[in-house]
Scaffold this active site. Structure first.
Site, PDB file in Angstrom:
ATOM      1  CB  THR A 123     -59.443-100.109 -81.688  1.00 11.10           C
ATOM      2  OG1 THR A 123     -60.687-100.317 -81.028  1.00 11.10           O
ATOM      3  CG2 THR A 123     -59.735-100.121 -83.181  1.00 11.10           C
ATOM      4  CG  ASP A 124     -61.901-103.205 -77.943  1.00 14.82           C
ATOM      5  OD1 ASP A 124     -62.151-102.168 -78.599  1.00 14.82           O
ATOM      6  OD2 ASP A 124     -62.289-103.362 -76.762  1.00 14.82           O
ATOM      7  CD  GLU A 125     -64.654 -99.154 -81.143  1.00 13.36           C
ATOM      8  OE1 GLU A 125     -65.401 -98.907 -82.089  1.00 13.36           O
ATOM      9  OE2 GLU A 125     -64.458 -98.379 -80.192  1.00 13.36           O
ATOM     10  CE1 TYR A 148     -61.084 -95.356 -84.566  1.00 14.96           C
ATOM     11  CE2 TYR A 148     -62.487 -96.913 -83.371  1.00 14.96           C
ATOM     12  CZ  TYR A 148     -61.277 -96.265 -83.521  1.00 14.96           C
ATOM     13  OH  TYR A 148     -60.243 -96.513 -82.631  1.00 14.96           O
ATOM     14  CE  LYS A 152     -57.049 -97.700 -85.235  1.00 17.50           C
ATOM     15  NZ  LYS A 152     -55.842 -96.797 -85.143  1.00 17.50           N
TER      16      LYS A 152
HETATM   17  P1  NAD Z   1     -57.441 -88.772 -80.217  1.00 15.74           P
HETATM   18  O1  NAD Z   1     -58.549 -88.497 -81.158  1.00 15.74           O
HETATM   19  O2  NAD Z   1     -57.482 -88.232 -78.837  1.00 15.74           O
HETATM   20  O3  NAD Z   1     -56.054 -88.263 -80.858  1.00 15.74           O
HETATM   21  C1  NAD Z   1     -55.725 -88.472 -82.207  1.00 15.74           C
HETATM   22  C2  NAD Z   1     -54.519 -87.611 -82.528  1.00 15.74           C
HETATM   23  O4  NAD Z   1     -54.133 -87.880 -83.897  1.00 15.74           O
HETATM   24  C3  NAD Z   1     -54.799 -86.102 -82.447  1.00 15.74           C
HETATM   25  O5  NAD Z   1     -53.735 -85.459 -81.794  1.00 15.74           O
HETATM   26  C4  NAD Z   1     -54.894 -85.667 -83.904  1.00 15.74           C
HETATM   27  O6  NAD Z   1     -54.536 -84.322 -84.121  1.00 15.74           O
HETATM   28  C5  NAD Z   1     -53.905 -86.642 -84.553  1.00 15.74           C
HETATM   29  N1  NAD Z   1     -54.159 -86.824 -85.985  1.00 15.74           N
HETATM   30  C6  NAD Z   1     -55.350 -87.099 -86.593  1.00 15.74           C
HETATM   31  N2  NAD Z   1     -55.188 -87.189 -87.928  1.00 15.74           N
HETATM   32  C7  NAD Z   1     -53.863 -86.994 -88.159  1.00 15.74           C
HETATM   33  C8  NAD Z   1     -53.076 -86.984 -89.341  1.00 15.74           C
HETATM   34  N3  NAD Z   1     -53.600 -87.198 -90.560  1.00 15.74           N
HETATM   35  N4  NAD Z   1     -51.727 -86.776 -89.225  1.00 15.74           N
HETATM   36  C9  NAD Z   1     -51.163 -86.547 -88.003  1.00 15.74           C
HETATM   37  N5  NAD Z   1     -51.874 -86.528 -86.865  1.00 15.74           N
HETATM   38  C10 NAD Z   1     -53.207 -86.747 -86.938  1.00 15.74           C
HETATM   39  O7  NAD Z   1     -57.280 -90.358 -80.217  1.00 15.74           O
HETATM   40  P2  NAD Z   1     -56.926 -91.353 -79.032  1.00 15.74           P
HETATM   41  O8  NAD Z   1     -58.153 -91.678 -78.279  1.00 15.74           O
HETATM   42  O9  NAD Z   1     -55.724 -90.860 -78.327  1.00 15.74           O
HETATM   43  O10 NAD Z   1     -56.558 -92.658 -79.855  1.00 15.74           O
HETATM   44  C11 NAD Z   1     -55.223 -92.844 -80.293  1.00 15.74           C
HETATM   45  C12 NAD Z   1     -55.117 -94.177 -81.018  1.00 15.74           C
HETATM   46  O11 NAD Z   1     -55.490 -95.235 -80.168  1.00 15.74           O
HETATM   47  C13 NAD Z   1     -56.011 -94.284 -82.263  1.00 15.74           C
HETATM   48  O12 NAD Z   1     -55.275 -94.950 -83.261  1.00 15.74           O
HETATM   49  C14 NAD Z   1     -57.178 -95.128 -81.804  1.00 15.74           C
HETATM   50  O13 NAD Z   1     -57.703 -95.868 -82.862  1.00 15.74           O
HETATM   51  C15 NAD Z   1     -56.477 -96.026 -80.776  1.00 15.74           C
HETATM   52  N6  NAD Z   1     -57.344 -96.516 -79.701  1.00 15.74           N
HETATM   53  C16 NAD Z   1     -58.044 -95.622 -78.931  1.00 15.74           C
HETATM   54  C17 NAD Z   1     -58.831 -96.101 -77.887  1.00 15.74           C
HETATM   55  C18 NAD Z   1     -59.619 -95.162 -77.002  1.00 15.74           C
HETATM   56  O14 NAD Z   1     -60.496 -95.639 -76.272  1.00 15.74           O
HETATM   57  N7  NAD Z   1     -59.346 -93.875 -77.007  1.00 15.74           N
HETATM   58  C19 NAD Z   1     -58.906 -97.485 -77.645  1.00 15.74           C
HETATM   59  C20 NAD Z   1     -58.165 -98.358 -78.451  1.00 15.74           C
HETATM   60  C21 NAD Z   1     -57.376 -97.855 -79.476  1.00 15.74           C
HETATM   61  P1  TYD Z   2     -67.140 -93.944 -76.786  1.00 14.32           P
HETATM   62  O1  TYD Z   2     -66.477 -93.312 -75.613  1.00 14.32           O
HETATM   63  O2  TYD Z   2     -67.593 -93.085 -77.910  1.00 14.32           O
HETATM   64  O3  TYD Z   2     -66.138 -95.067 -77.290  1.00 14.32           O
HETATM   65  P2  TYD Z   2     -66.386 -96.260 -78.374  1.00 14.32           P
HETATM   66  O4  TYD Z   2     -67.544 -95.943 -79.213  1.00 14.32           O
HETATM   67  O5  TYD Z   2     -65.098 -96.252 -79.125  1.00 14.32           O
HETATM   68  O6  TYD Z   2     -66.587 -97.515 -77.562  1.00 14.32           O
HETATM   69  O7  TYD Z   2     -68.393 -94.765 -76.282  1.00 14.32           O
HETATM   70  C1  TYD Z   2     -68.261 -95.747 -75.275  1.00 14.32           C
HETATM   71  C2  TYD Z   2     -69.609 -96.365 -75.062  1.00 14.32           C
HETATM   72  O8  TYD Z   2     -70.474 -95.387 -74.511  1.00 14.32           O
HETATM   73  C3  TYD Z   2     -70.257 -96.847 -76.341  1.00 14.32           C
HETATM   74  O9  TYD Z   2     -70.966 -98.054 -76.076  1.00 14.32           O
HETATM   75  C4  TYD Z   2     -71.231 -95.726 -76.690  1.00 14.32           C
HETATM   76  C5  TYD Z   2     -71.628 -95.178 -75.332  1.00 14.32           C
HETATM   77  N1  TYD Z   2     -71.942 -93.738 -75.314  1.00 14.32           N
HETATM   78  C6  TYD Z   2     -73.161 -93.291 -74.774  1.00 14.32           C
HETATM   79  O10 TYD Z   2     -73.994 -94.087 -74.305  1.00 14.32           O
HETATM   80  N2  TYD Z   2     -73.432 -91.952 -74.787  1.00 14.32           N
HETATM   81  C7  TYD Z   2     -72.568 -91.051 -75.318  1.00 14.32           C
HETATM   82  O11 TYD Z   2     -72.882 -89.816 -75.317  1.00 14.32           O
HETATM   83  C8  TYD Z   2     -71.317 -91.502 -75.844  1.00 14.32           C
HETATM   84  C9  TYD Z   2     -70.319 -90.536 -76.421  1.00 14.32           C
HETATM   85  C10 TYD Z   2     -71.044 -92.861 -75.821  1.00 14.32           C
END
Ligand code: NAD
Ligand code: TYD
Length: 335
Positions: A123-125, A148, A152
């Site tokens: 992630t960019d975070e 988090y 990561k």
């Molecule tokens: P999500 O929370 O929707 O899904 C996570 C999945 O991982 C779920 O199906 C959960 O059951 C599974 N999981 C959790 N712990 C596990 C374990 N110990 N063993 C096996 N499975 C397990 O997450 P997402 O939003 O789809 O994110 C997926 C990946 O992408 C993550 O690694 C996250 O850090 C990365 N990512 C997400 C975003 C975003 O905005 N959603 C952005 C950048 C990177």
């Molecule tokens: P989120 O979707 O939780 O993703 P991330 O924290 O990984 O960036 O949040 C996106 C942005 O939105 C973040 O700046 C926090 C803000 N946010 C709110 O303002 N209200 C909310 O209820 C949530 C869940 C997020």
């Protein structure tokens, strides 16, 4: 490559990725290992149940036995599984370290001993927030602000250490905020969209001027696919939308698309340690042939339509006790 293990394939990005790999690589078998945590939804991949090139394994990436069972016969691993929500990490759960650090190590150990290709979805975070006009580059220092992001970053460092020390054929993608169908409705866009449909408040943290790069999920998955098959070992690739949006603007767009009452947008207490701005330089990824295909307005409209059409999917989550508990903990003290 004949058989690939994807972890977290019942989650948001993982379910789109599994579907994409099966669609784009007609000779590939995909094994999905998922622990089915609160965020893992079997219904996200229900359409794949009868696909002969798809196998589901209910298991934990932090378990040696589960990983060995799922990865047997695989040529590569894409680690998508994670505890992914910043607000939950602030609540203090150990699972952020267990899954995001220890789980990563388990998969790396298997990949090393069996000489597999490995991709870490990050992630960019991990860069923390950056001041304009800077856009984070892959070599920038890691400054994760939330537990988090720190977990990561720890996973990323393990991956790079295995590439250097053991010569593991591993790469990393660092994606920006991703949105689209099937995103768990605790994240900004699905939460605000589904609340808007129900006439509920949209809780904006702080001044709402935090900047995110919103990336459509299919574009994120095309980058993961590309880097897995064509990325260089030991290298990191940023995956961003290269289009910055303050949260308040995202909220207004959702209000417009859903027809919600603008008065439902409510400022609430800010997230502790809240990052002000993420921005990625994606030149390196573009250099190996990636491009974004969906702009924010198009992707957001499509996403809002999907949530409008799939109410039973998100109602089953939001009406549950676990979601109510989480909401009470996260929002109960904010107003
Ligand atoms: P999500 O929370 O929707 O899904 C996570 C999945 O991982 C779920 O199906 C959960 O059951 C599974 N999981 C959790 N712990 C596990 C374990 N110990 N063993 C096996 N499975 C397990 O997450 P997402 O939003 O789809 O994110 C997926 C990946 O992408 C993550 O690694 C996250 O850090 C990365 N990512 C997400 C975003 C975003 O905005 N959603 C952005 C950048 C990177
Ligand atoms: P989120 O979707 O939780 O993703 P991330 O924290 O990984 O960036 O949040 C996106 C942005 O939105 C973040 O700046 C926090 C803000 N946010 C709110 O303002 N209200 C909310 O209820 C949530 C869940 C997020």
């Amino acid at each position: 490559m004949k058989r690939v293990l994807v972890s977290g394939g019942c989650g948001f990005i993982g379910s789109h990725l599994v579907r994409r790999l099966l669609r784009e690589h007609s000779d590939l078998h995909v094994v999905n290992i998922d622990l089915l945590t609160y965020a893992g939804r079997p219904e996200n991949v229900a359409d794949l149940a009868d696909n002969p090139r798809y196998t589901f394994v209910h298991g934990d990436i932090a378990s040696v036995e589960d990983v060995a069972r799922a990865a047997e016969g695989c040529d590569g691993i894409i680690n998508v599984a994670a505890e992914s929500h910043v607000d939950r990490s602030i609540m203090g759960g150990d699972e952020f370290v267990t899954t995001n650090v220890f789980g990563t190590k388990r998969l790396l150990d298997y990949a090393r001993t069996h000489e597999l290709r490995y991709l870490q979805v990050s992630t960019d975070e991990v860069y923390g927030d950056v001041d304009p006009p800077h856009r984070s580059l892959e070599g920038d220092p890691l400054h994760g602000s939330s537990p988090y992001a720190a977990s990561k970053a720890a996973g990323d460092l393990l991956v790079l250490s295995y590439a250097r020390t053991f010569g593991l054929n591993a790469s990393i993608t660092r994606g920006s905020n991703t949105y689209g169908p099937y995103q768990f409705p605790e994240k900004l866009i699905p939460l605000f969209t589904t609340n808007a449909f129900d006439g509920k408040d949209l809780p904006l943290y702080g001044d709402g001027m935090q900047v995110r790069e919103m990336l459509f999920v299919e574009d994120h998955c095309s980058a993961i696919d590309l880097v897995f098959f064509s990325g260089v070992a030991g290298e990191v690739y940023n995956v961003g939308a290269e289009h910055e949006v303050p949260n308040i603007e995202t909220a207004h767009k959702i209000i417009e698309l859903t027809g919600a009452d603008p008065a439902t947008l409510k400022r609430v207490a800010d997230r502790p340690g809240h990052d002000r701005r993420y921005a990625l330089d994606c030149s390196k990824l573009r250099g190996i042939g990636w491009d974004r295909t969906t702009d924010f307005d198009t992707g957001l409209a499509l996403t809002v339509d999907w949530f409008r059409d799939n109410r039973p999917w998100w109602e089953a989550i939001k009406n549950g006790e676990a979601f109510a508990d989480y909401s009470a903990k996260n929002y109960g003290t904010r107003s």
